[in-house]
Design a protein around this motif. Structure first.
Motif, PDB file in Angstrom:
ATOM      1  N   UNK A  47      -7.318   8.522  -6.991  1.00 25.37           N
ATOM      2  CA  UNK A  47      -6.411   7.581  -7.645  1.00 25.37           C
ATOM      3  C   UNK A  47      -6.271   6.314  -6.819  1.00 25.37           C
ATOM      4  N   UNK A  48      -6.273   6.480  -5.498  1.00 21.72           N
ATOM      5  CA  UNK A  48      -6.168   5.334  -4.594  1.00 21.72           C
ATOM      6  C   UNK A  48      -7.224   5.443  -3.500  1.00 21.72           C
ATOM      7  N   UNK A  49      -7.486   4.291  -2.896  1.00 26.17           N
ATOM      8  CA  UNK A  49      -8.310   4.257  -1.692  1.00 26.17           C
ATOM      9  C   UNK A  49      -7.518   3.465  -0.655  1.00 26.17           C
ATOM     10  N   UNK A 113       5.585   1.154  -2.998  1.00 21.82           N
ATOM     11  CA  UNK A 113       4.304   0.451  -3.143  1.00 21.82           C
ATOM     12  C   UNK A 113       3.447   1.109  -4.215  1.00 21.82           C
ATOM     13  N   UNK A 114       3.320   2.423  -4.155  1.00 21.89           N
ATOM     14  CA  UNK A 114       2.491   3.149  -5.119  1.00 21.89           C
ATOM     15  C   UNK A 114       3.067   3.036  -6.527  1.00 21.89           C
ATOM     16  N   UNK A 115       4.378   2.996  -6.630  1.00 29.42           N
ATOM     17  CA  UNK A 115       5.018   2.840  -7.930  1.00 29.42           C
ATOM     18  C   UNK A 115       4.692   1.476  -8.534  1.00 29.42           C
ATOM     19  N   UNK A 122       0.552  -6.000  -8.201  1.00 31.32           N
ATOM     20  CA  UNK A 122       0.032  -5.949  -6.833  1.00 31.32           C
ATOM     21  C   UNK A 122       1.203  -5.952  -5.862  1.00 31.32           C
ATOM     22  N   UNK A 123       0.979  -5.378  -4.692  1.00 31.42           N
ATOM     23  CA  UNK A 123       2.003  -5.347  -3.661  1.00 31.42           C
ATOM     24  C   UNK A 123       1.537  -6.187  -2.475  1.00 31.42           C
ATOM     25  N   UNK A 124       2.288  -7.254  -2.210  1.00 33.93           N
ATOM     26  CA  UNK A 124       1.927  -8.080  -1.071  1.00 33.93           C
ATOM     27  C   UNK A 124       3.121  -8.473  -0.240  1.00 33.93           C
TER      28      UNK A 124
END
Length: 211
Positions: A47-49, A113-115, A122-124
């Motif tokens: 799901x994520x990297x 962040x994942x939410x 995007x999370x920055x």
């Protein structure tokens, strides 16, 4: 849920294992080649990297992530740089990276962040977003006198640089020699007042000159 982690730092790896939720399963690799192999495996769905960007090979890893994202555009990638770099952040986000976090992020913060990433955003961080807006405004003022001066061939090279392509791949795509690619880059850097591939890619991305 599986999360592929390209991480060469044992301390950061241990921390990640402590802050991920119970439903997440981390899979660690330490080489870029292993990341590609993991994505190619039919049985592996991540799901994520998560990618830890170390100081020693920071710039190289940034370009590796850009190339990885280009190869797998639907993969959610979150980077964890060990140093602050506005230029690198712009480069990564313009390539489609989903988020950027501190390596030793807290458990609740990572959950947030994942939410956010799951929702398609995007999370920055607030500071980065403000800097991004300022950077875009400054760059816009110089567009007409920079990218507009490039020839058709030079613009094609610029588009491929923004995709993270190396000179050899650009040469094959355009049916020219690597020496010619380098000559084009020398001219492009001069015309656009950029110092390197990263700065050029950021300029190109700012004006949607890439495909």
């Amino acid at each position: 849920m599986k999360i592929l982690c390209w991480n060469t730092d044992d301390a950061v790896w241990e921390h990640w294992n402590q802050v991920v939720g119970d439903a997440e399963s981390l899979v660690r690799v330490e080489r870029l080649e292993d990341v590609y192999d993991a994505f190619k495996a039919a049985s592996a769905v991540f799901k994520y990297c998560f990618i830890y960007l170390e100081d020693q090979s920071f710039s190289t890893q940034v370009e590796d992530v850009v190339a990885l994202r280009s190869r797998y555009p639907n993969q959610k990638i979150i980077v964890f740089p060990n140093q602050t770099s506005q230029a690198a952040a712009l480069r990564l986000f313009s390539a489609g990276v989903s988020g950027q976090c501190a390596p030793y992020i807290g458990k609740e913060q990572l959950k947030l962040v994942l939410s956010v990433v799951d929702s398609g955003e995007i999370w920055g961080g607030k500071v980065f977003i403000q800097q991004l807006i300022q950077q875009s405004a400054l760059t816009a003022k110089t567009y007409d006198s920079e990218l507009a001066t490039l020839s058709e061939r030079e613009l094609s090279v610029t588009q491929l640089i923004a995709k993270g392509w190396p000179n050899k791949q650009i040469a094959l795509e355009m049916d020219i020699t690597e020496r010619t690619v380098k000559a084009h880059l020398t001219s492009i850097f001069k015309k656009t007042n950029t110092k390197d591939r990263l700065a050029l890619a950021l300029l190109a991305k700012s004006y949607n000159t890439t495909l």
